[in-house]
Design a protein around this motif. Structure first.
Motif: not given
Length: 289
Positions: A55-60, A66, A70, A72-73, A230
Motif C-alpha cells: 500500500r502507499d503512505t496515505t493508507s493508514s 500499516e 509501503n 511510497g507516497y 498531524r
C-alpha cells in the motif's frame, strides 16, 4: 451483411473478448497494490485485504494496513518501488503519480485501475463501485455503496439542520510551513467536506491548494479554522497556530475556533465519510440537540 457491418461486428467481438479477458485477469488478481488511503479502506471494507501485497503512505486505516509493505507516497511513486512487490494489479486514486511513473506502470504487464476522485456523496459511491468492479466484487460493492450513501444522506441532513440559516465560513489550512499559510480553495477534498458538513468554504477565489497573503486571509474572515491533526508544521500548539500573523486577525483566531481532524478521515472520501461529516459538523456547530 455489408463489409462495413462485418468489420464493425468483428471489431466489437474483439473488444468484448479483450474486455472479458481483462476482467478475468482482474478477478483472479491476488497480488494487489492499493494507492490511496480510501482505496485501501474500500478493499478492507469489501473483505478483500488478503489480496493486498502493498500500500502507499496515505493508507493508514485500518491499522492492519500499516503492516503491509509501503511503496511510497501516492503522488511521488517510483516504478521500481511499486513493481518490487511483483503486483498483478494496481488500484490507484486519480492524481497518483508522477506521470512518468504511471507511464511505466501502465506499460508493465500489470492491470492498472484508476479510481476517480469526486468530492461528493455520489463520488464516494462511484469510488466504492469502481474498486468493487476491479476486484470482481460488484454485488458486495453495490451493497456497501448503498449503505454508505444512506449514511451520508442522513449525516448531511443533520449537518444542514445544525447550520440552520447561519452557516459558518471555514478556512482549511493545509500547511503553515515557515509561517506561510497554504489553504484549500474550490474543487478540493477540503471544499467538499466543508460543504457536506454544512459550512461555507471561505476561499473561493481559486481551485486547489495555494499559499495566500496575510491580507487575503484576513479579508476571507473565516469563523472557523480547520486543519489536519498531524505532526510537522501542524504540531504547533493551538495558541501558536492562532497567533500566526496570517491567522491572528481572523474572527476564527480571535474566538479560538480551531478544529483539527485526522487527515484521512476528514479528506479521504471513503466508506467513513458520513462519520467525518458528523464529526466536523459537531465540531463546528456543537452536538445536536
Amino acid at each position: 451483411m455489408s463489409l462495413f457491418s462485418r468489420l464493425f461486428t468483428g471489431l466489437n467481438i474483439v473488444i468484448l473478448t479483450l474486455f472479458a479477458a481483462q476482467m478475468g485477469r482482474a478477478e483472479s488478481a491476488t497480488r494487489i497494490v492499493s494507492i490511496g488511503g480510501s482505496v485501501t479502506e474500500i478493499v478492507y471494507a469489501l473483505g478483500q485485504q488478503n489480496r493486498l501485497v502493498a500500500r502507499d503512505t496515505t493508507s493508514s486505516f485500518p491499522a492492519a494496513a500499516e503492516e503491509l509493505p509501503n511503496v511510497g507516497y501516492a503522488r511521488a511513486l517510483s516504478p521500481e518501488g511499486v513493481l518490487s512487490v511483483d503486483p498483478d494489479m494496481i488500484i490507484a486514486t486519480e492524481g497518483s503519480g508522477p506521470p512518468a511513473t504511471l507511464d511505466v506502470l501502465k506499460q508493465a504487464n500489470v492491470i492498472y485501475v484508476e479510481v476517480p476522485e469526486i468530492y461528493s456523496a455520489a463520488g464516494v459511491a462511484t469510488k466504492i463501485e469502481t474498486v468493487g468492479t476491479a476486484l470482481g466484487k460488484d454485488e458486495a460493492a453495490q451493497a456497501l455503496s448503498a449503505r454508505v450513501t444512506t449514511e451520508l444522506a442522513d449525516a448531511q441532513r443533520r449537518a444542514t439542520a445544525a447550520a440552520g440559516d447561519h452557516p459558518k465560513r471555514i478556512l482549511f489550512v493545509l500547511s503553515t510551513q515557515g509561517g506561510r499559510v497554504m489553504v484549500g480553495g474550490r474543487d478540493t477534498a477540503a471544499d467538499g467536506i466543508i460543504q457536506m458538513a454544512g459550512g461555507i468554504n471561505a476561499i473561493t477565489q481559486f481551485s486547489g491548494y495555494k499559499q495566500m497573503t496575510d491580507e487575503a486571509i484576513a479579508a476571507a474572515a473565516p469563523d472557523v479554522i480547520l486543519a489536519m491533526d498531524r505532526g510537522g508544521d501542524h504540531g504547533l500548539t493551538k495558541t501558536s497556530m492562532l497567533e500566526l500573523p496570517a491567522l491572528a486577525l481572523t474572527p476564527a483566531a480571535q474566538s479560538g475556533h480551531l478544529i483539527r481532524m485526522n487527515g484521512l478521515h476528514l479528506l479521504g472520501f471513503g466508506p467513513r465519510t458520513a462519520s467525518a461529516v458528523a464529526e466536523l459538523s459537531t465540531a463546528i456547530y456543537g452536538a445536536a440537540q
